[in-house]
Scaffold this motif. Structure first.
Motif, mmCIF file in Angstrom:
data_model
loop_
_atom_site.group_PDB
_atom_site.id
_atom_site.type_symbol
_atom_site.label_atom_id
_atom_site.label_comp_id
_atom_site.label_asym_id
_atom_site.label_seq_id
_atom_site.Cartn_x
_atom_site.Cartn_y
_atom_site.Cartn_z
ATOM 1 N N PHE A 161 0.909 -1.297 -0.027
ATOM 2 C CA PHE A 161 0.005 -0.123 -0.066
ATOM 3 C C PHE A 161 0.855 1.335 -0.080
ATOM 4 O O PHE A 161 1.684 1.406 1.000
ATOM 5 C CB PHE A 161 -0.825 0.076 1.052
ATOM 6 C CG PHE A 161 -1.806 1.155 1.319
ATOM 7 C CD1 PHE A 161 -2.506 1.338 0.339
ATOM 8 C CD2 PHE A 161 -2.151 1.958 2.424
ATOM 9 C CE1 PHE A 161 -3.193 2.887 0.220
ATOM 10 C CE2 PHE A 161 -2.665 2.883 2.804
ATOM 11 C CZ PHE A 161 -3.588 3.428 1.391
ATOM 12 N N GLN A 215 -3.032 6.174 5.626
ATOM 13 C CA GLN A 215 -2.167 5.010 5.309
ATOM 14 C C GLN A 215 -2.773 4.004 6.464
ATOM 15 O O GLN A 215 -2.729 2.807 6.494
ATOM 16 C CB GLN A 215 -0.870 5.218 5.131
ATOM 17 C CG GLN A 215 0.014 3.914 4.964
ATOM 18 C CD GLN A 215 1.622 4.434 5.037
ATOM 19 O OE1 GLN A 215 1.991 4.350 5.896
ATOM 20 N NE2 GLN A 215 2.037 4.913 3.711
ATOM 21 N N CYS A 252 3.586 -1.009 3.975
ATOM 22 C CA CYS A 252 3.079 0.381 3.643
ATOM 23 C C CYS A 252 4.503 1.131 3.224
ATOM 24 O O CYS A 252 5.391 1.149 3.666
ATOM 25 C CB CYS A 252 2.507 1.046 4.961
ATOM 26 S SG CYS A 252 1.145 0.407 5.163
#
Length: 222
Positions: free
Chosen positions: A6, A14, A30
């Motif tokens: 992501f 986030q 992330c």
């Protein structure tokens, strides 16, 4: 468990999406920008990439184009606050699987992610190939052919060939190859074994696509 990368430069958003995905049972990495995302993508294998569009330095469209150079089949969802129709059109032109707005209900976002991952599972590649070398690898029965003739490879040679075919046009260090092909850790630290097996594979299959990158490692160039 599906692995998701992501990429979003808003730490608060986030964190929200990461927590939701983890709660749904996904493994999530992330990245705060596209450059960081590319670093993750080169080092690990993902089933899906979810990316913001408006980011500093490298935007989502540029990031998507770069991902395609490493893996033309990777599934990508654009998750953005943009309402610009041209952004959506350009994303789809770059073969994004979905173009979702951050304002969409969370349930819809999660369902779209589930749908894309289910589609990927259904389309999982059963044959790897190289048109340049006229190679086909049938993963289901581990059958390897070159120029239409079957080739008998050892288990390690087979794994090394699969590795190169999955990551074409990417330079790999010897350390990276050792880590990913010799997963059990055997021969750990002895980088010469990588050179020995690359040489065996080249000779046995008469390969010209595996290029040596001086002082670094190897690359399958095609």
């Amino acid at each position: 468990m599906s692995n998701i990368l992501f990429v979003d430069d808003d730490p608060k958003y986030q964190g929200v999406i990461r927590d939701l995905l983890v709660h749904e049972g996904y493994a999530v990495d992330c990245a705060s920008d596209a450059a960081d995302g590319l670093r993750f993508f080169r080092e690990r294998v993902y089933d899906l990439v979810i990316s913001d569009l408006k980011m500093s330095s490298i935007d989502g469209h540029q990031f998507l184009a770069l991902l395609r150079k490493y893996d033309d089949d990777i599934k990508v969802i654009i998750l953005t606050g943009s309402d610009d129709e041209q952004d959506e059109i350009k994303s789809l032109d770059l073969y994004a699987s979905e173009f979702l707005k951050k304002s969409a209900p969370i349930a819809v976002i999660l369902k779209r992610i589930e749908h894309v991952l289910r589609e990927k599972t259904g389309q999982r590649q059963l044959v790897l190939s190289s048109r340049y070398e006229d190679i086909e690898v049938h993963l289901k029965n581990r059958r390897v052919t070159k120029d239409g003739e079957e080739v008998d490879l050892t288990a390690r040679e087979y794994t090394l060939l699969i590795f190169f075919l999955q990551y074409k046009n990417v330079t790999h260090t010897r350390e990276e190859i050792l880590k990913k092909v010799w997963r059990s850790g055997e021969a750990y630290g002895d980088l010469r074994i990588v050179d020995a097996y690359v040489k065996k594979l080249r000779q046995k299959m008469n390969l010209s696509c595996i290029s040596s990158v001086r002082s670094v490692g190897y690359e399958w160039v095609e």
